[in-house]
Design a protein around this motif. Sequence first.
Motif, PDB file in Angstrom:
ATOM      1  N   CYS A 140     -21.666 -13.876 -64.541  1.00 13.36           N
ATOM      2  CA  CYS A 140     -22.171 -14.962 -64.091  1.00 13.36           C
ATOM      3  C   CYS A 140     -21.923 -16.329 -64.002  1.00 13.36           C
ATOM      4  O   CYS A 140     -22.138 -16.285 -65.320  1.00 13.36           O
ATOM      5  CB  CYS A 140     -23.367 -14.998 -63.347  1.00 13.36           C
ATOM      6  SG  CYS A 140     -24.550 -15.107 -64.808  1.00 13.36           S
ATOM      7  N   LEU A 141     -21.949 -17.813 -63.612  1.00 12.41           N
ATOM      8  CA  LEU A 141     -21.871 -18.929 -64.507  1.00 12.41           C
ATOM      9  C   LEU A 141     -22.426 -19.311 -64.205  1.00 12.41           C
ATOM     10  O   LEU A 141     -23.369 -19.368 -62.850  1.00 12.41           O
ATOM     11  CB  LEU A 141     -20.243 -19.840 -63.929  1.00 12.41           C
ATOM     12  CG  LEU A 141     -18.765 -19.785 -64.256  1.00 12.41           C
ATOM     13  CD1 LEU A 141     -18.372 -20.950 -63.475  1.00 12.41           C
ATOM     14  CD2 LEU A 141     -18.493 -19.138 -65.740  1.00 12.41           C
ATOM     15  N   ALA A 144     -20.819  -9.579 -67.686  1.00 11.45           N
ATOM     16  CA  ALA A 144     -21.401  -8.233 -67.158  1.00 11.45           C
ATOM     17  C   ALA A 144     -21.129  -7.264 -68.080  1.00 11.45           C
ATOM     18  O   ALA A 144     -20.782  -7.011 -69.686  1.00 11.45           O
ATOM     19  CB  ALA A 144     -20.144  -8.015 -66.001  1.00 11.45           C
ATOM     20  N   PRO A 145     -23.026  -6.752 -67.746  1.00 15.07           N
ATOM     21  CA  PRO A 145     -22.898  -5.235 -68.886  1.00 15.07           C
ATOM     22  C   PRO A 145     -21.540  -4.632 -69.167  1.00 15.07           C
ATOM     23  O   PRO A 145     -20.699  -4.439 -67.933  1.00 15.07           O
ATOM     24  CB  PRO A 145     -24.176  -5.048 -68.256  1.00 15.07           C
ATOM     25  CG  PRO A 145     -24.372  -5.803 -66.805  1.00 15.07           C
ATOM     26  CD  PRO A 145     -23.732  -6.769 -66.635  1.00 15.07           C
ATOM     27  N   ALA A 202     -32.254  -9.943 -57.330  1.00 15.47           N
ATOM     28  CA  ALA A 202     -32.475 -10.140 -59.078  1.00 15.47           C
ATOM     29  C   ALA A 202     -33.079 -11.614 -59.725  1.00 15.47           C
ATOM     30  O   ALA A 202     -34.243 -11.361 -60.255  1.00 15.47           O
ATOM     31  CB  ALA A 202     -31.477  -9.238 -59.985  1.00 15.47           C
ATOM     32  N   PHE A 203     -32.365 -12.646 -59.636  1.00 14.77           N
ATOM     33  CA  PHE A 203     -32.035 -13.761 -60.286  1.00 14.77           C
ATOM     34  C   PHE A 203     -33.551 -14.705 -59.628  1.00 14.77           C
ATOM     35  O   PHE A 203     -34.609 -14.982 -60.532  1.00 14.77           O
ATOM     36  CB  PHE A 203     -31.253 -15.065 -59.987  1.00 14.77           C
ATOM     37  CG  PHE A 203     -30.939 -16.082 -60.340  1.00 14.77           C
ATOM     38  CD1 PHE A 203     -30.929 -16.360 -61.799  1.00 14.77           C
ATOM     39  CD2 PHE A 203     -31.380 -17.104 -59.684  1.00 14.77           C
ATOM     40  CE1 PHE A 203     -30.856 -17.124 -62.466  1.00 14.77           C
ATOM     41  CE2 PHE A 203     -31.561 -18.316 -60.980  1.00 14.77           C
ATOM     42  CZ  PHE A 203     -31.255 -18.363 -61.882  1.00 14.77           C
ATOM     43  N   ALA A 211     -29.901 -10.592 -63.552  1.00 14.78           N
ATOM     44  CA  ALA A 211     -29.144 -10.264 -62.483  1.00 14.78           C
ATOM     45  C   ALA A 211     -27.595  -9.747 -62.650  1.00 14.78           C
ATOM     46  O   ALA A 211     -27.464  -9.319 -61.369  1.00 14.78           O
ATOM     47  CB  ALA A 211     -29.574 -12.092 -61.642  1.00 14.78           C
ATOM     48  N   ASP A 212     -27.450  -9.896 -63.202  1.00 10.46           N
ATOM     49  CA  ASP A 212     -25.739  -9.409 -64.177  1.00 10.46           C
ATOM     50  C   ASP A 212     -26.420  -7.615 -64.103  1.00 10.46           C
ATOM     51  O   ASP A 212     -25.704  -7.008 -63.260  1.00 10.46           O
ATOM     52  CB  ASP A 212     -25.183 -10.167 -65.515  1.00 10.46           C
ATOM     53  CG  ASP A 212     -24.566 -10.969 -65.460  1.00 10.46           C
ATOM     54  OD1 ASP A 212     -24.522 -11.370 -64.014  1.00 10.46           O
ATOM     55  OD2 ASP A 212     -24.360 -11.750 -66.084  1.00 10.46           O
ATOM     56  N   LEU A 213     -27.398  -7.879 -64.866  1.00  6.49           N
ATOM     57  CA  LEU A 213     -27.347  -6.362 -64.867  1.00  6.49           C
ATOM     58  C   LEU A 213     -27.531  -5.648 -63.888  1.00  6.49           C
ATOM     59  O   LEU A 213     -27.106  -4.174 -63.212  1.00  6.49           O
ATOM     60  CB  LEU A 213     -28.618  -5.757 -65.749  1.00  6.49           C
ATOM     61  CG  LEU A 213     -29.179  -4.564 -66.312  1.00  6.49           C
ATOM     62  CD1 LEU A 213     -28.112  -4.026 -67.217  1.00  6.49           C
ATOM     63  CD2 LEU A 213     -30.834  -4.907 -66.956  1.00  6.49           C
ATOM     64  N   TYR A 214     -28.805  -5.866 -63.002  1.00 11.10           N
ATOM     65  CA  TYR A 214     -29.238  -5.086 -61.393  1.00 11.10           C
ATOM     66  C   TYR A 214     -28.349  -5.171 -60.462  1.00 11.10           C
ATOM     67  O   TYR A 214     -28.161  -4.130 -60.138  1.00 11.10           O
ATOM     68  CB  TYR A 214     -30.026  -6.590 -61.155  1.00 11.10           C
ATOM     69  CG  TYR A 214     -30.661  -5.717 -59.663  1.00 11.10           C
ATOM     70  CD1 TYR A 214     -31.862  -4.979 -59.693  1.00 11.10           C
ATOM     71  CD2 TYR A 214     -30.475  -5.867 -58.249  1.00 11.10           C
ATOM     72  CE1 TYR A 214     -32.437  -3.999 -58.585  1.00 11.10           C
ATOM     73  CE2 TYR A 214     -30.889  -5.772 -57.343  1.00 11.10           C
ATOM     74  CZ  TYR A 214     -31.755  -4.978 -57.726  1.00 11.10           C
ATOM     75  OH  TYR A 214     -32.131  -3.688 -56.353  1.00 11.10           O
ATOM     76  N   ALA A 215     -27.585  -6.422 -60.363  1.00  9.04           N
ATOM     77  CA  ALA A 215     -26.259  -5.870 -60.064  1.00  9.04           C
ATOM     78  C   ALA A 215     -25.026  -5.246 -60.439  1.00  9.04           C
ATOM     79  O   ALA A 215     -24.079  -4.475 -59.350  1.00  9.04           O
ATOM     80  CB  ALA A 215     -25.601  -7.553 -59.675  1.00  9.04           C
TER      81      ALA A 215
END
Length: 135
Positions: free
Chosen positions: A45-46, A58-59, A77-78, A95-99
């Motif tokens: 994300c930005l 992203a992971p 998540a964020f 949130a990146d990890l969750y997504a």
Amino acid sequence: PVMHLTEAEAWTLARGQGDSLIAIVQSVTKETGNTVIVYLQNGGCLYAEGRSCISIPAPKTMNDKDLSGSGAAHASAFLAAVCAGMKPRSAGSFADLYASEVRSCEENVLPSESAGRMRRRMAEMILGKEVADPE
């Protein structure tokens, strides 16, 4: 306030007034005075606040099976992470990890093992230390 947008929504807001997603995000941040988060199609994300805009990658474990719902998962998540006390940049990473977990599941339904792993990861990020698995 925080504006959480998908990449497509950010481009729509630009109405042809920018050729760089970062410039568009910075413009929206300046115009609204809000923190702006843009969930990117390829994950990550930005995050823009004030005059700064950073890219949260992203992971590397992303294994896309179903992309539908990953933007909503990222936003949820964020918000959960911020409400739990995380600073916004850390919340973006979570949130990146969750997504990425959601994207790797069939029909975007996390198995209970994955959901438990995400709860532990959030706790670790908030506490700054490892959290043991419940027995």
